[in-house]
Design a protein around this motif. Structure first.
Motif, mmCIF file in Angstrom:
data_model
loop_
_atom_site.group_PDB
_atom_site.id
_atom_site.type_symbol
_atom_site.label_atom_id
_atom_site.label_comp_id
_atom_site.label_asym_id
_atom_site.label_seq_id
_atom_site.Cartn_x
_atom_site.Cartn_y
_atom_site.Cartn_z
ATOM 1 N N LYS A 267 70.139 -87.193 -56.408
ATOM 2 C CA LYS A 267 70.483 -85.939 -55.745
ATOM 3 C C LYS A 267 69.260 -85.027 -55.758
ATOM 4 C CE LYS A 267 74.501 -83.049 -54.899
ATOM 5 N NZ LYS A 267 75.784 -82.517 -55.420
ATOM 6 N N MET A 268 68.198 -85.545 -55.139
ATOM 7 C CA MET A 268 66.971 -84.770 -54.982
ATOM 8 C C MET A 268 67.078 -83.995 -53.670
ATOM 9 S SD MET A 268 65.055 -85.378 -57.637
ATOM 10 C CE MET A 268 63.448 -84.832 -57.086
ATOM 11 N N ARG A 269 67.333 -82.706 -53.768
ATOM 12 C CA ARG A 269 67.589 -81.867 -52.599
ATOM 13 C C ARG A 269 66.273 -81.417 -51.981
ATOM 14 N NH1 ARG A 269 71.829 -80.924 -49.359
ATOM 15 N NH2 ARG A 269 73.182 -80.909 -51.221
ATOM 16 N N ASP A 270 66.148 -81.578 -50.658
ATOM 17 C CA ASP A 270 64.970 -81.106 -49.927
ATOM 18 C C ASP A 270 64.762 -79.618 -50.195
ATOM 19 O OD1 ASP A 270 63.133 -80.287 -47.781
ATOM 20 O OD2 ASP A 270 63.557 -82.269 -46.930
ATOM 21 N N ASN A 274 66.223 -74.890 -44.801
ATOM 22 C CA ASN A 274 66.927 -75.199 -43.559
ATOM 23 C C ASN A 274 67.344 -76.671 -43.471
ATOM 24 O OD1 ASN A 274 66.628 -72.535 -42.519
ATOM 25 N ND2 ASN A 274 64.505 -73.021 -41.990
ATOM 26 N N SER A 275 67.077 -77.424 -44.547
ATOM 27 C CA SER A 275 67.388 -78.851 -44.538
ATOM 28 C C SER A 275 68.569 -79.140 -45.453
ATOM 29 C CB SER A 275 66.170 -79.657 -44.998
ATOM 30 O OG SER A 275 66.501 -81.012 -45.168
ATOM 31 N N ASP A 276 69.397 -80.112 -45.076
ATOM 32 C CA ASP A 276 70.480 -80.563 -45.951
ATOM 33 C C ASP A 276 70.245 -81.995 -46.405
ATOM 34 O OD1 ASP A 276 70.904 -81.926 -43.620
ATOM 35 O OD2 ASP A 276 73.034 -81.408 -43.438
ATOM 36 N N LEU A 277 68.978 -82.473 -46.328
ATOM 37 C CA LEU A 277 68.651 -83.847 -46.695
ATOM 38 C C LEU A 277 68.598 -84.014 -48.217
ATOM 39 C CD1 LEU A 277 65.856 -84.669 -44.077
ATOM 40 C CD2 LEU A 277 68.315 -85.161 -43.964
ATOM 41 N N VAL A 278 69.029 -85.184 -48.666
ATOM 42 C CA VAL A 278 69.026 -85.526 -50.090
ATOM 43 C C VAL A 278 68.395 -86.906 -50.247
ATOM 44 C CG1 VAL A 278 70.470 -86.073 -52.095
ATOM 45 C CG2 VAL A 278 71.048 -84.127 -50.628
ATOM 46 N N TYR A 279 67.613 -87.088 -51.312
ATOM 47 C CA TYR A 279 66.874 -88.331 -51.526
ATOM 48 C C TYR A 279 67.169 -88.894 -52.918
ATOM 49 C CZ TYR A 279 64.231 -85.800 -47.943
ATOM 50 O OH TYR A 279 63.868 -85.071 -46.845
ATOM 51 N N THR A 280 66.747 -90.146 -53.112
ATOM 52 C CA THR A 280 66.752 -90.712 -54.457
ATOM 53 C C THR A 280 65.323 -90.769 -54.965
ATOM 54 O OG1 THR A 280 67.698 -92.447 -55.846
ATOM 55 C CG2 THR A 280 66.485 -93.178 -53.911
ATOM 56 N N LEU A 281 65.177 -90.817 -56.282
ATOM 57 C CA LEU A 281 63.878 -90.716 -56.948
ATOM 58 C C LEU A 281 63.594 -91.990 -57.729
ATOM 59 C CD1 LEU A 281 61.534 -88.751 -58.077
ATOM 60 C CD2 LEU A 281 63.134 -88.319 -59.961
ATOM 61 N N THR A 282 62.343 -92.466 -57.686
ATOM 62 C CA THR A 282 61.908 -93.555 -58.545
ATOM 63 C C THR A 282 60.399 -93.430 -58.754
ATOM 64 O OG1 THR A 282 62.109 -95.944 -58.965
ATOM 65 C CG2 THR A 282 61.455 -95.275 -56.737
ATOM 66 N N ALA A 283 59.811 -94.405 -59.433
ATOM 67 C CA ALA A 283 58.376 -94.350 -59.727
ATOM 68 C C ALA A 283 57.553 -94.621 -58.477
ATOM 69 C CB ALA A 283 58.030 -95.365 -60.810
ATOM 70 N N GLY A 284 56.451 -93.894 -58.335
ATOM 71 C CA GLY A 284 55.599 -94.066 -57.172
ATOM 72 C C GLY A 284 54.913 -95.416 -57.114
ATOM 73 N N GLU A 329 77.666 -91.069 -49.130
ATOM 74 C CA GLU A 329 78.362 -91.908 -50.114
ATOM 75 C C GLU A 329 77.426 -92.468 -51.186
ATOM 76 O OE1 GLU A 329 78.031 -94.438 -46.286
ATOM 77 O OE2 GLU A 329 78.300 -92.342 -46.878
ATOM 78 N N ARG A 330 76.118 -92.272 -51.054
ATOM 79 C CA ARG A 330 75.151 -92.717 -52.079
ATOM 80 C C ARG A 330 74.769 -91.570 -53.014
ATOM 81 N NH1 ARG A 330 77.063 -96.448 -50.632
ATOM 82 N NH2 ARG A 330 76.563 -97.616 -48.755
ATOM 83 N N ARG A 331 74.959 -90.345 -52.575
ATOM 84 C CA ARG A 331 74.468 -89.190 -53.323
ATOM 85 C C ARG A 331 75.253 -88.973 -54.610
ATOM 86 N NH1 ARG A 331 73.989 -84.689 -48.425
ATOM 87 N NH2 ARG A 331 72.692 -85.963 -47.009
ATOM 88 N N TYR A 443 57.435 -81.579 -62.340
ATOM 89 C CA TYR A 443 56.490 -81.898 -61.265
ATOM 90 C C TYR A 443 57.144 -82.617 -60.088
ATOM 91 C CZ TYR A 443 52.999 -80.606 -64.734
ATOM 92 O OH TYR A 443 52.247 -79.926 -65.664
ATOM 93 N N PHE A 444 58.444 -82.916 -60.174
ATOM 94 C CA PHE A 444 59.117 -83.564 -59.048
ATOM 95 C C PHE A 444 59.035 -82.720 -57.781
ATOM 96 C CE2 PHE A 444 62.348 -85.667 -62.183
ATOM 97 C CZ PHE A 444 61.349 -86.520 -62.626
ATOM 98 N N VAL A 445 58.962 -81.404 -57.958
ATOM 99 C CA VAL A 445 58.965 -80.504 -56.808
ATOM 100 C C VAL A 445 57.765 -80.753 -55.894
ATOM 101 C CG1 VAL A 445 57.682 -78.629 -57.931
ATOM 102 C CG2 VAL A 445 59.369 -78.094 -56.167
ATOM 103 N N GLN A 446 56.716 -81.399 -56.406
ATOM 104 C CA GLN A 446 55.556 -81.719 -55.570
ATOM 105 C C GLN A 446 55.908 -82.698 -54.465
ATOM 106 O OE1 GLN A 446 52.494 -83.082 -58.266
ATOM 107 N NE2 GLN A 446 52.108 -81.036 -59.073
ATOM 108 N N LEU A 447 57.043 -83.353 -54.576
ATOM 109 C CA LEU A 447 57.503 -84.295 -53.543
ATOM 110 C C LEU A 447 58.209 -83.567 -52.390
ATOM 111 C CD1 LEU A 447 59.001 -86.920 -55.994
ATOM 112 C CD2 LEU A 447 57.043 -87.343 -54.498
#
Length: 454
Positions: A267-270, A274-284, A329-331, A443-447
């Protein structure tokens, strides 16, 4: 180094903890001030199962009774198995609750003292039974004692007088890092401030030129530097294959080239309002591309890499990437813990000693290690609260943290680390079999996205 010895009450409290733990230990009787260890039981440990050996190792890191007899007695009648990912008896549960409260108090003391000129660092010595330690330079003993006394902690803490302030050590550490980053070749394994030893710790590759070594040595007094040349570098290291449903932190995820890593947080919120996009997080370092939930591409499609802070031969503050955008359904803001129970983080850690300090208890929920450990998460303590280290493909991670978690495995990359309700970071790599390197959550916010809790 001057030490204000613990008051008699502090010694008494530690004796009571050790004594009471042993009382339930099937006749084992180590000294009260030094809990028995696996080394003292080496002959018995030959018959131990993998789970028993793991429990012994975790117990040693937390200064709990770690004899094989005690481990077996507690496993037969556990009061808790979620706090450290191993069985604990009732007395040990009370003790770990005490340490958890002490961690909160430590954070408050750190916020008060960390900007003082005399401040040398603060940490929790878990192996010694959860003892709060403060280092101060000359003239700081009275102020530290006064702050501890105001919180009722004076009798159960240790204040040490040291030669160098943390600010001075940090400055020398950054100067050494600057020298190493200016080289055409990466000779650095890691650079960090080691507050318990009051030194700057520099680990270099075997082929580091003598002039670079000498330049770093010239930055600071010899007693402030702990340098190794030619030591080991950083290397990567219940069923978590759930291909459908919510993409819980701790599950497997796979890339189109069959690179398997662990979901960090889904639940990484953009950060764009103005965006409602959500992402998943893992190692770069797991690589960019398309990602699926589970161990193969037959699972639910998670999306494609949207942003990464990791590139070979680069320098940055996060070995991280976000993937998506996720379908609704993944969030989820939930992560898996022992026995695949669901857990909610409630906040993101903040940079600084209030959340990151030596001795803080942390747990990792890795997909691979959990499966190898019969569904249990991996727990340990922070051993370095701010480390700059070379990781996979010569990527230099700045201001990460290191733990003594010893049982991470290949596939745990991206796994979430938590301490209570605080989201601490995600797994980057392991160093041999005795340590892990972690990217900090602030530091996640840098994404271009940040954790959202619900």
């Amino acid at each position: 180094m001057k030490i204000r010895l613990m008051h008699p009450k502090a010694v008494q409290s530690l004796v009571l903890v050790a004594c009471c733990s042993v009382a339930l230990g099937a006749g084992v009787s180590p000294s009260a001030s030094e809990p028995a260890t696996a080394l003292q039981n080496s002959e018995m440990a030959k018959d131990a199962t993998a789970e028993e050996i793991r429990a012994i190792n975790v117990r040693e890191r937390f200064g709990l009774t770690s004899t094989l007899d005690h481990v077996r007695a507690v496993s037969a009648r556990p009061s808790d198995q979620s706090m450290l990912g191993i069985p604990l008896d009732a007395v040990e549960v009370v003790e770990m609750d005490r340490r958890s409260a002490l961690e909160s108090a430590l954070s408050e003391v750190a916020l008060v003292l960390q900007d003082a000129d005399f401040f040398g660092g603060i940490w929790l010595d878990q192996r010694a039974g959860g003892v709060l330690n403060i280092a101060v330079t000359e003239g700081g003993l009275e102020a530290a004692d006064r702050e501890l006394a105001s919180r009722g902690l004076l009798d159960t803490s240790v204040v040490r007088q040291v030669a160098f302030s943390k600010a001075q050590l940090d400055a020398w550490s950054m100067d050494a890092l600057k020298i190493l980053l200016e080289q055409g070749k990466n000779y650095m394994h890691s650079v960090s401030t080691d507050t318990p030893s009051n030194k700057v710790r520099v680990d270099l590759a075997e082929d580091t030129p003598r002039e670079i070594i000498d330049e770093i040595k010239g930055l600071m007094p010899s007693e402030a530097l702990a340098m190794t040349v030619g030591g080991p570098g950083w290397v990567e290291q219940g069923i978590r294959d759930k291909p459908w449903g919510r993409a819980y932190g701790g599950l497997w995820m796979t890339r189109n080239e069959n690179a398997d890593c662990t979901v960090g947080f889904s639940k990484m919120r953009d950060t764009n309002p103005n965006s409602d996009l959500v992402y998943t997080l893992t190692a770069g370092h797991c690589g960019q591309g398309q990602w699926w939930q589970g161990l193969d591409t037959a699972g639910a499609y998670l999306g494609v890499t949207q942003a990464t802070t990791w590139y070979p031969d680069a320098t940055g503050y996060c070995d991280c990437q976000i993937v998506g955008a996720l379908q609704s359904e993944r969030r989820t803001s939930k992560v898996l813990v022992s026995n695949n129970a669901l857990y909610d983080y409630t906040r993101t850690a903040s940079v600084g000693s209030a959340d990151y300090f030596v001795g803080k208890a942390v747990c990792m929920s890795g997909a691979k290690s959990s499966e190898w450990q019969s569904g249990q998460i991996s727990c340990g303590t922070i051993t370095d609260a701010s480390i700059n280290a070379t990781t996979n493909s010569n990527y230099t991670l700045l201001d990460g943290f290191k733990t003594d978690i010893f049982d991470s495995r290949g596939g745990d990359s991206g796994a979430p680390y938590g301490s209570g309700g605080t989201f601490m970071g995600i797994h980057s790599s392991a160093r041999g079999a005795n340590a892990t390197l972690v990217s900090k959550s602030p530091y996640f916010v840098q994404l271009g996205a940040k954790p959202e809790y619900s």
